[in-house]
Design a protein around this motif. Sequence first.
Motif, PDB file in Angstrom:
ATOM      1  N   MET A  69       0.762  -1.055  -0.001  1.00 19.89           N
ATOM      2  CA  MET A  69      -0.175  -0.054   0.003  1.00 19.89           C
ATOM      3  C   MET A  69       0.980   1.278  -0.139  1.00 19.89           C
ATOM      4  N   PHE A  70       0.286   2.296  -0.834  1.00 12.66           N
ATOM      5  CA  PHE A  70       1.191   3.471  -0.837  1.00 12.66           C
ATOM      6  C   PHE A  70       1.584   4.094   0.381  1.00 12.66           C
ATOM      7  N   PRO A  71       0.643   4.288   1.342  1.00 13.59           N
ATOM      8  CA  PRO A  71       0.940   5.049   2.518  1.00 13.59           C
ATOM      9  C   PRO A  71       2.231   4.482   3.365  1.00 13.59           C
ATOM     10  N   LYS A  72       2.229   2.975   3.148  1.00 21.37           N
ATOM     11  CA  LYS A  72       3.061   2.295   4.150  1.00 21.37           C
ATOM     12  C   LYS A  72       4.443   2.330   3.196  1.00 21.37           C
ATOM     13  N   ALA A  73       4.435   2.303   1.924  1.00 18.02           N
ATOM     14  CA  ALA A  73       5.549   2.354   0.979  1.00 18.02           C
ATOM     15  C   ALA A  73       6.236   3.718   0.870  1.00 18.02           C
ATOM     16  N   GLU A  96      -6.212   3.635  -5.659  1.00 17.47           N
ATOM     17  CA  GLU A  96      -6.099   2.856  -4.263  1.00 17.47           C
ATOM     18  C   GLU A  96      -6.546   3.585  -2.878  1.00 17.47           C
ATOM     19  N   VAL A  97      -6.015   4.896  -2.650  1.00 17.61           N
ATOM     20  CA  VAL A  97      -6.583   5.811  -1.541  1.00 17.61           C
ATOM     21  C   VAL A  97      -8.049   5.586  -1.370  1.00 17.61           C
ATOM     22  N   LEU A  98      -8.819   5.649  -2.565  1.00 18.12           N
ATOM     23  CA  LEU A  98     -10.220   5.875  -2.559  1.00 18.12           C
ATOM     24  C   LEU A  98     -10.735   4.648  -2.741  1.00 18.12           C
ATOM     25  N   THR A 119      -6.634  -2.237  -3.826  1.00 16.58           N
ATOM     26  CA  THR A 119      -6.178  -2.375  -2.306  1.00 16.58           C
ATOM     27  C   THR A 119      -4.677  -1.951  -2.324  1.00 16.58           C
ATOM     28  N   ASP A 120      -4.120  -1.990  -3.417  1.00 17.87           N
ATOM     29  CA  ASP A 120      -2.791  -1.430  -3.702  1.00 17.87           C
ATOM     30  C   ASP A 120      -2.419  -1.675  -5.202  1.00 17.87           C
ATOM     31  N   ILE A 121      -1.246  -1.057  -5.613  1.00 17.52           N
ATOM     32  CA  ILE A 121      -0.818  -1.107  -7.159  1.00 17.52           C
ATOM     33  C   ILE A 121      -1.032  -2.361  -7.759  1.00 17.52           C
TER      34      ILE A 121
END
Length: 594
Positions: free
Chosen positions: A111-115, A465-467, A471-473
């Motif tokens: 997930m982008f916020p984690k990456a 993803e965020v919306l 769930t992830d890229i």
Amino acid sequence: MLLPPTMNFLFLLGVVAWCVSSVVSAEVDLDFVGEPSINDRVVQHHLRFRSEMIAQEMGQRQDHAFRQSLSPVARRAEAIVRAIRQEEIDHFWREAGVVGDEERERFAGEMFPKARPHIGNTTLWSIVKRMPKGALLHAHLQAMLPADVLLDAVLHTEGMVISASQDVSTPLKRQNATIMFAHVNHTLNEVHRSIHDTDYVPNSQVPINQAADTFPGGRPAFLEFVKTKITILPQDSVRHDLGVDEIWRKFQQCFGPLTEMVTYEPIVRTFYRKLFERLVDDGINWVEIRTAPGEIVHNGNEAADPNPDAWWHVLHEEIESFQKTPKGKGFWGARVIWTDLRGSNRTLIAENMKLALGQKQKFPYLVSGYDLVGQEDLGHSLLELAPELVWFRRQTEILNVTIPFFFHAGETLGDGNSTDLNLFDALLFQTRRIGHGFSLYKHPKLTNEVIQKTVLVEVCPISNEVLRLATDILHHPLPAMVAHGVPTAISNDDPSILGQDIAGLSYDFYQTIQGFDNTGLAGLGALAQNSIRWANFQDQPHSEWIRDIHLGERGQGIKARHLQSWNAQWEIFCQWIVDMHGAKYPTAEVDSHI
């Protein structure tokens, strides 16, 4: 080797029949020693047919022509970047969590916020940041500049004030309060020091610097509080279990205070300057901004200018001013896609359409097109708005102005619901591009229509993803679109709200190349070049629009010139990759499928 569908079937049938007959006719040999040989005749035929099938599929990709046209330097750069990516997947991203520290787990495509905290530590990021990215085609004005940059401008602008719907003296009250911004040129009643006082009068205005300096925890704590009102927090971004409607409520609440920040002329001008600078820094030469042109409060005033032309004059002046600077010399400019909220009542939408027509007549070089925005699942469908859209298109013909549609469509998890079916109406209304098009891959006939009609999909991976659409890229349908031949380009949608700390496209480009094996540097290059081929640099009849897309850099107009310029930037960039990283990856092999 490209074969028609019937030939594909016969080809595969022949392969199966040949293999079966060969096995049946072979003598049974159970006495061999060691492993079966790779040189076995049947194994070799299998490998050959396998390679041919892969090559056939690669030939159907939307980026195939771009890959075939790569120069030797670009091919070498592609191979180097592929090696760097794989090295980082194996040795940077693959880190296991441990008992008691499960958050230590790190993997490619998370997930982008984690990456995001880790991305800046990669070599691939430094390459993506430097890449020429062409045009930004899908972004909403108020959410384009990083929150820290915008807040700094507000804090350094005299007369800016903040108000809140209630005091924010406790964590719960801070969470539930709404905030507003404005400019005043008079002395405020200083009975209450700040919005955090327990006896603060709701909605009373406080000088923003006073509120910041007296906030519990000081200015840093105040800025973090404000950012909770204008961004989606990482912990909220990853809660896919809460559903699309929940995250959209948080998302839409961010636009109120952001819009109010960007109404006072000094801040608006600073906003544009900093935005254009950061876009150029990120390798972007052109931008098409989606917004509903709003009010402008002139320098030193409190009330907005009632003349709607004022907003356009400020934009025009800032574009011209920036282009005269050393950094702005390579900036091709900006246009606006007029937007209406699809959740508004139809009477208001029709009135706004009239305003759009009037502004187009006055500022034809700035008004690029028309779109409907907001949560697609809950707003009016294109079918419901068909009477208004038909009327609008008829008025453009009567007035002899060109305002093409660039519709949001298919930004949904639905399959056959009204939002999903917006894709059909968008094509019937001759949209030139589709915003998001997330559900397009579910429609084989529609996919073919998009390809045949030369319609580009503006893909926004991090936004989706965020919306809570992907769930992830790794779960995004972009690879399916490219593999089927759908024209696509990468956009960032609402970067500041969605957790990005830059104004450009680098995070979305990084997620794309890092997430998908078949993309590579060449795939990113094709996406960037597409953004220019489908950019709306000037008003054109539909036939000329399609002609210039197909001609590309071989044409005679402004689009061809910009494509030629980008091609030159691309070659310089690829040479930089070879010069910078070639010595470390001397054995990186050029992909045989390019």
